[in-house]
Motif scaffolding. Structure first.
Motif, PDB file in Angstrom:
ATOM      1  N   ILE A 172     -11.805   2.625  -6.522  1.00  0.00           N
ATOM      2  CA  ILE A 172     -12.375   3.843  -5.936  1.00  0.00           C
ATOM      3  C   ILE A 172     -12.623   4.876  -7.029  1.00  0.00           C
ATOM      4  N   SER A 173     -11.658   5.034  -7.916  1.00  0.00           N
ATOM      5  CA  SER A 173     -11.778   6.002  -9.006  1.00  0.00           C
ATOM      6  C   SER A 173     -12.946   5.671  -9.924  1.00  0.00           C
ATOM      7  N   THR A 174     -13.115   4.420 -10.260  1.00  0.00           N
ATOM      8  CA  THR A 174     -14.207   4.002 -11.126  1.00  0.00           C
ATOM      9  C   THR A 174     -15.554   4.289 -10.465  1.00  0.00           C
ATOM     10  N   THR A 175     -15.662   3.997  -9.181  1.00  0.00           N
ATOM     11  CA  THR A 175     -16.895   4.278  -8.440  1.00  0.00           C
ATOM     12  C   THR A 175     -17.172   5.773  -8.396  1.00  0.00           C
ATOM     13  N   MET A 176     -16.126   6.559  -8.158  1.00  0.00           N
ATOM     14  CA  MET A 176     -16.308   8.005  -8.101  1.00  0.00           C
ATOM     15  C   MET A 176     -16.711   8.568  -9.466  1.00  0.00           C
ATOM     16  N   ASN A 177     -16.136   8.071 -10.543  1.00  0.00           N
ATOM     17  CA  ASN A 177     -16.524   8.524 -11.878  1.00  0.00           C
ATOM     18  C   ASN A 177     -17.982   8.187 -12.166  1.00  0.00           C
ATOM     19  N   SER A 178     -18.394   6.989 -11.769  1.00  0.00           N
ATOM     20  CA  SER A 178     -19.785   6.586 -11.955  1.00  0.00           C
ATOM     21  C   SER A 178     -20.714   7.479 -11.143  1.00  0.00           C
ATOM     22  N   ASP A 179     -20.351   7.735  -9.882  1.00  0.00           N
ATOM     23  CA  ASP A 179     -21.154   8.616  -9.031  1.00  0.00           C
ATOM     24  C   ASP A 179     -21.215  10.024  -9.596  1.00  0.00           C
ATOM     25  N   ARG A 232      -5.648   2.387 -15.039  1.00  0.00           N
ATOM     26  CA  ARG A 232      -6.079   1.010 -15.250  1.00  0.00           C
ATOM     27  C   ARG A 232      -5.864   0.228 -13.969  1.00  0.00           C
ATOM     28  N   ALA A 233      -6.507  -0.906 -13.869  1.00  0.00           N
ATOM     29  CA  ALA A 233      -6.459  -1.702 -12.648  1.00  0.00           C
ATOM     30  C   ALA A 233      -5.044  -2.164 -12.324  1.00  0.00           C
ATOM     31  N   ALA A 234      -4.206  -2.378 -13.333  1.00  0.00           N
ATOM     32  CA  ALA A 234      -2.844  -2.853 -13.105  1.00  0.00           C
ATOM     33  C   ALA A 234      -1.990  -1.816 -12.378  1.00  0.00           C
ATOM     34  N   ASP A 235      -2.357  -0.515 -12.488  1.00  0.00           N
ATOM     35  CA  ASP A 235      -1.586   0.526 -11.805  1.00  0.00           C
ATOM     36  C   ASP A 235      -1.746   0.442 -10.294  1.00  0.00           C
ATOM     37  N   ASN A 236      -2.988   0.265  -9.832  1.00  0.00           N
ATOM     38  CA  ASN A 236      -3.270   0.143  -8.400  1.00  0.00           C
ATOM     39  C   ASN A 236      -4.738  -0.245  -8.289  1.00  0.00           C
ATOM     40  N   VAL A 237      -5.003  -1.487  -7.945  1.00  0.00           N
ATOM     41  CA  VAL A 237      -6.354  -2.034  -7.962  1.00  0.00           C
ATOM     42  C   VAL A 237      -7.288  -1.270  -7.031  1.00  0.00           C
ATOM     43  N   ALA A 238      -6.852  -0.983  -5.834  1.00  0.00           N
ATOM     44  CA  ALA A 238      -7.714  -0.304  -4.860  1.00  0.00           C
ATOM     45  C   ALA A 238      -8.072   1.101  -5.338  1.00  0.00           C
ATOM     46  N   TYR A 239      -7.076   1.860  -5.760  1.00  0.00           N
ATOM     47  CA  TYR A 239      -7.328   3.223  -6.237  1.00  0.00           C
ATOM     48  C   TYR A 239      -8.172   3.214  -7.504  1.00  0.00           C
ATOM     49  N   TRP A 240      -7.925   2.256  -8.383  1.00  0.00           N
ATOM     50  CA  TRP A 240      -8.691   2.169  -9.617  1.00  0.00           C
ATOM     51  C   TRP A 240     -10.155   1.886  -9.315  1.00  0.00           C
TER      52      TRP A 240
END
Length: 185
Positions: free
Chosen positions: A49-56, A39-47
């Motif tokens: 990037i992760s969301t973008t990578m999952n979408s890709d 979730r975004a609260a864990d680490n906004v930057a990594y979250w």
């Protein structure tokens, strides 16, 4: 007077247990979700990037599926063309045989007619996903997915266009017989 006795060792042990408990919760959350950052609260930057990578990744899977369908369309046309070449070679052999003076040309013509019907049948049967690249039938171009591109503006699937009208074996099939075959060569 009141005095509160404190046990420094007990307080230290309690803090250690609280830290271990918090770390355990974090680890359990990562194990259950499968993500280090779920979730975004864990680490906004990594979250992000992760969301973008999952979408890709999902877009890549869809593009891979589309590439597979495109490859199957082309493979179907390729197999039909190989079969058509074999039939045309047989027709050529029959025509060479017909040049001999001692042959029954009417029998050879009958065999050539049957081979022409077989050629029409091959072209007509070369259909995949509703497209036939061996019979133009009024269709001038076909489109096949050939890639996936990610840019600053977003994601896009790229396509290749194929000129069916120029390379189809027949323009149309009428009553089971191909008409207006390719004369580009």
């Amino acid at each position: 007077m009141t005095s509160i006795l404190t046990n420094i060792a007990a307080n230290s042990a309690l803090q250690t247990l609280n830290t271990i408990n918090n770390d355990l919760e974090t680890t359990q959350g990562r194990v259950s979700s499968g993500f280090k950052v779920s979730r975004a609260a864990d680490n906004v930057a990594y979250w992000s990037i992760s969301t973008t990578m999952n979408s890709d990744n999902k877009a890549l899977n869809a593009a891979a599926d589309a590439l597979g369908v495109g490859a199957a369309k082309i493979d179907t046309a390729y197999s039909a063309m190989e079969s058509a070449i074999d039939v045309v070679n047989e027709i050529k052999a029959k025509l060479v045989t017909a040049t001999e003076s001692s042959t029954d040309r009417s029998q050879i013509q009958l065999e050539v007619t049957k081979l022409q019907e077989q050629l029409s049948s091959i072209a007509q049967g070369a259909s995949f996903a509703g497209e036939n690249r061996m019979v133009a039938d009024g269709v001038t171009t076909g489109v096949v997915v050939d890639g996936f591109v990610r840019s600053a503006t977003g994601v896009a699937v790229t396509t290749a266009t194929y000129d069916i009208a120029s390379y189809a074996l027949f323009d149309s099939i009428n009553s089971g017989v191909g008409t207006d075959g390719t004369d580009h060569y």
